[in-house]
Design a protein around this motif. Structure first.
Motif, short mmCIF file in Angstrom:
data_model
loop_
_atom_site.label_atom_id
_atom_site.label_comp_id
_atom_site.label_asym_id
_atom_site.label_seq_id
_atom_site.Cartn_x
_atom_site.Cartn_y
_atom_site.Cartn_z
N GLU A 130 0.82 -1.20 0.00
CA GLU A 130 0.00 0.00 0.00
C GLU A 130 0.86 1.26 0.00
O GLU A 130 1.83 1.38 0.75
CB GLU A 130 -0.93 -0.01 1.21
CG GLU A 130 -1.97 -1.13 1.16
CD GLU A 130 -2.96 -1.01 2.29
OE1 GLU A 130 -2.79 -0.13 3.14
OE2 GLU A 130 -3.91 -1.81 2.32
N TYR A 144 2.40 -0.97 -17.21
CA TYR A 144 2.99 -1.24 -15.89
C TYR A 144 2.45 -0.24 -14.87
O TYR A 144 2.02 -0.61 -13.77
CB TYR A 144 4.51 -1.12 -15.95
CG TYR A 144 5.24 -2.41 -16.17
CD1 TYR A 144 5.51 -3.29 -15.12
CD2 TYR A 144 5.68 -2.77 -17.44
CE1 TYR A 144 6.19 -4.48 -15.33
CE2 TYR A 144 6.36 -3.96 -17.66
CZ TYR A 144 6.61 -4.81 -16.61
OH TYR A 144 7.28 -5.99 -16.82
N SER A 199 -0.25 1.55 -14.94
CA SER A 199 -1.67 1.34 -14.70
C SER A 199 -1.92 0.17 -13.76
O SER A 199 -2.71 0.26 -12.81
CB SER A 199 -2.39 1.10 -16.04
OG SER A 199 -3.74 0.76 -15.84
N ARG A 200 -1.23 -0.95 -14.01
CA ARG A 200 -1.43 -2.15 -13.18
C ARG A 200 -0.91 -1.92 -11.75
O ARG A 200 -1.52 -2.40 -10.78
CB ARG A 200 -0.71 -3.35 -13.80
CG ARG A 200 -1.20 -3.73 -15.18
CD ARG A 200 -2.66 -4.20 -15.17
NE ARG A 200 -3.04 -4.71 -16.48
CZ ARG A 200 -3.54 -3.97 -17.46
NH1 ARG A 200 -3.72 -2.68 -17.27
NH2 ARG A 200 -3.86 -4.52 -18.63
N ARG A 210 -0.74 0.99 -10.21
CA ARG A 210 -1.67 1.94 -9.56
C ARG A 210 -2.95 1.24 -9.12
O ARG A 210 -3.54 1.60 -8.10
CB ARG A 210 -1.99 3.08 -10.52
CG ARG A 210 -0.83 4.06 -10.71
CD ARG A 210 -1.07 4.97 -11.89
NE ARG A 210 0.06 5.88 -12.12
CZ ARG A 210 0.36 6.43 -13.29
NH1 ARG A 210 -0.42 6.17 -14.35
NH2 ARG A 210 1.39 7.22 -13.41
N GLN A 211 -3.39 0.26 -9.89
CA GLN A 211 -4.58 -0.50 -9.51
C GLN A 211 -4.38 -1.23 -8.19
O GLN A 211 -5.34 -1.55 -7.50
CB GLN A 211 -4.94 -1.50 -10.61
CG GLN A 211 -5.51 -0.87 -11.87
CD GLN A 211 -5.70 -1.86 -13.00
OE1 GLN A 211 -5.49 -3.07 -12.83
NE2 GLN A 211 -6.10 -1.37 -14.16
N ARG A 212 -3.12 -1.47 -7.85
CA ARG A 212 -2.78 -2.16 -6.60
C ARG A 212 -2.30 -1.16 -5.53
O ARG A 212 -1.52 -1.51 -4.66
CB ARG A 212 -1.73 -3.23 -6.87
CG ARG A 212 -2.21 -4.31 -7.84
CD ARG A 212 -1.13 -5.34 -8.14
NE ARG A 212 -1.57 -6.30 -9.13
CZ ARG A 212 -2.33 -7.37 -8.90
NH1 ARG A 212 -2.72 -7.61 -7.66
NH2 ARG A 212 -2.69 -8.19 -9.85
N GLN A 213 -2.74 0.08 -5.66
CA GLN A 213 -2.54 1.13 -4.66
C GLN A 213 -1.15 1.74 -4.63
O GLN A 213 -0.81 2.47 -3.70
CB GLN A 213 -2.88 0.60 -3.25
CG GLN A 213 -4.26 -0.02 -3.11
CD GLN A 213 -5.36 0.94 -3.53
OE1 GLN A 213 -5.37 2.08 -3.13
NE2 GLN A 213 -6.28 0.46 -4.35
N THR A 231 1.73 4.40 -6.00
CA THR A 231 1.84 5.70 -6.68
C THR A 231 2.99 5.59 -7.67
O THR A 231 4.10 5.22 -7.29
CB THR A 231 2.11 6.83 -5.68
OG1 THR A 231 1.02 6.91 -4.75
CG2 THR A 231 2.25 8.17 -6.40
N SER A 282 -0.10 -7.44 -22.13
CA SER A 282 -0.96 -6.82 -21.13
C SER A 282 -1.29 -7.80 -20.00
O SER A 282 -1.28 -7.44 -18.82
CB SER A 282 -2.25 -6.31 -21.79
OG SER A 282 -3.08 -5.66 -20.86
N ASN A 290 0.10 -7.76 -15.87
CA ASN A 290 -0.79 -7.85 -14.71
C ASN A 290 -0.18 -8.77 -13.65
O ASN A 290 -0.21 -8.46 -12.45
CB ASN A 290 -2.16 -8.37 -15.15
CG ASN A 290 -3.22 -8.19 -14.08
OD1 ASN A 290 -3.35 -7.11 -13.50
ND2 ASN A 290 -3.96 -9.24 -13.80
N TYR A 292 1.95 -7.71 -9.81
CA TYR A 292 1.72 -8.40 -8.54
C TYR A 292 3.03 -8.92 -7.97
O TYR A 292 3.31 -8.78 -6.76
CB TYR A 292 0.74 -9.56 -8.76
CG TYR A 292 0.53 -10.42 -7.54
CD1 TYR A 292 -0.35 -10.04 -6.53
CD2 TYR A 292 1.23 -11.62 -7.40
CE1 TYR A 292 -0.53 -10.83 -5.40
CE2 TYR A 292 1.06 -12.42 -6.28
CZ TYR A 292 0.17 -12.02 -5.29
OH TYR A 292 0.01 -12.81 -4.17
#
Length: 297
Positions: A5, A27, A29-30, A32-35, A37, A151, A155, A159
Motif C-alpha cells: 500500500e 505497468y 496502470s497495473r 496503480r490498480q494495486r494502490q 503511486t 498486457s 498484470n 503483482y
C-alpha cells in the motif's frame, strides 16, 4: 518486503517508436490498480532538458528499454551513467521490449552491474515481445496477440513486483559475449545508419524529425535536413515523418515498407483468434513458448 500500500515508484524508460512507452504505461496502470503511486519519466526528456530527479522520494525504481542487438540502446546506457549514486540502496526492477523472444533479448548482466554499483538492486526482470519495427512487418493478427499477451503478463508482473518476488533472467557466458559484441557492432552500425539517412524531395522542412530525435542528431542547414553520427537506431524520424520523406541510402531494407504504426493505434479491444498456436510452423514457431508460458525464466 516492501508494503504494497502507498509505495512510491518511479519508472524510467526509453521508447523509440512507441512499444516500450505503451508497456511502461501498462505497468504504471497495473501498479496503480494495486494502490501504488507511480511516476513515469521518459529518459530522453531528462537527458535533453537536464532534469534533476529526486530519487530519494521513491521506495522502488523501474527501468525499461527496447532491445537493440541483444542489449540496450546507447541512450539507455548514457542515462545509467548519469543517474546519481544512492545513499540508501533501493529495490529496482527491469523490463525490456523486443520483436523476438530469441535469447530473452540478450544478457542483462552489464546493466545489472552498472545499476548495482550505484545502489539500484535489480530483483525482478521481465521481457515483453511486441511488434517488430524493422525489417519484418508482422501481420495485424500477430500484433494483436502480442499486445494482449503482454498486457496479461504485466498484470502478473505487477503483482510479483509489489510482493518483492525475486525473478532474474539467466545470463550465461555465451549470452554475455553475444550481447557485448552485438552491442558494440550496433553502436557502430547506428552511426552509419544515421549518417546515411536522407530527406528526399518530399521533405517540407517541417522540422518534426529534429524535434523528435532523442539524441539531437538531426539539424537543418542551407534549407536541407542534415543527419549526424549520433543516431541510436530508434527509427522515430523515418516513421513519424508526415511526408514519409526519410529513407536510407544503403540500409533502406531495415525500414518497413508500409511504415510502422504505434501498437496502441492498431490493436483491437479483444483478441478473437490466436495467430500463433501449437500447430504454427515456420519462423514464428518459437514464439509459442513465450506466448503460452507466464513464467518464462
Amino acid at each position: 518486503m516492501v508494503s504494497i500500500e502507498y509505495i512510491n515508484i518511479a519508472i524510467f524508460y526509453f521508447s523509440g517508436t512507441g512499444n516500450t512507452k505503451e508497456v511502461a504505461q501498462i505497468y504504471a496502470s497495473r501498479l496503480r490498480q494495486r494502490q501504488a503511486t507511480v511516476d513515469l519519466y521518459q529518459i530522453e526528456h531528462i537527458l535533453k532538458n537536464h532534469i534533476e530527479i529526486d530519487f530519494d522520494k521513491y521506495e522502488m525504481l523501474g527501468f525499461g528499454f527496447p532491445v537493440h542487438a541483444f542489449s540496450a540502446p546507447s541512450i539507455f546506457y548514457t542515462f545509467i551513467h548519469q543517474i546519481p549514486n544512492l545513499t540508501e540502496r533501493k529495490k529496482s526492477f527491469l523490463f525490456k521490449t523486443m520483436g523476438d523472444p530469441l535469447f530473452f533479448g540478450g544478457s542483462t548482466k552489464k546493466i545489472r552491474l552498472m545499476l548495482k554499483r550505484k545502489g539500484y538492486d535489480i530483483f525482478h526482470e521481465d521481457f515483453l515481445v511486441m511488434p517488430s519495427n524493422i525489417v519484418i512487418d508482422y501481420p495485424k493478427e500477430l500484433k494483436n496477440q502480442l499486445y494482449h499477451v503482454a498486457s496479461r503478463k504485466i498484470n502478473l508482473y505487477a503483482y510479483e513486483i509489489l510482493n518483492s518476488k525475486n525473478k532474474l533472467q539467466p545470463n550465461s557466458k555465451i549470452l554475455n559475449i553475444i550481447s557485448n559484441v552485438s552491442s558494440l557492432l550496433e553502436t557502430i552500425g547506428a552511426q552509419y545508419f544515421g549518417r546515411y539517412l536522407i530527406a528526399d524531395e518530399n521533405c517540407t522542412l517541417c522540422k518534426q524529425c529534429i524535434q523528435l530525435c532523442p539524441t539531437n542528431n538531426i539539424t537543418i542547414k542551407n534549407d536541407r535536413i542534415i543527419f549526424g553520427d549520433r543516431c541510436c537506431f530508434c527509427m522515430r524520424c523515418t516513421y513519424r515523418c508526415p511526408e514519409h520523406a526519410i529513407t536510407n541510402k544503403y540500409m533502406n531494407f531495415m525500414i518497413l515498407r508500409n511504415q510502422y504504426q504505434p501498437v496502441n493505434k492498431i490493436i483491437t479491444k479483444e483478441m478473437k483468434k490466436e495467430y500463433i498456436t501449437k500447430k504454427t510452423r515456420g519462423y514464428f514457431k518459437h514464439f509459442y513458448k513465450y506466448l503460452h508460458n507466464e513464467l518464462y525464466f
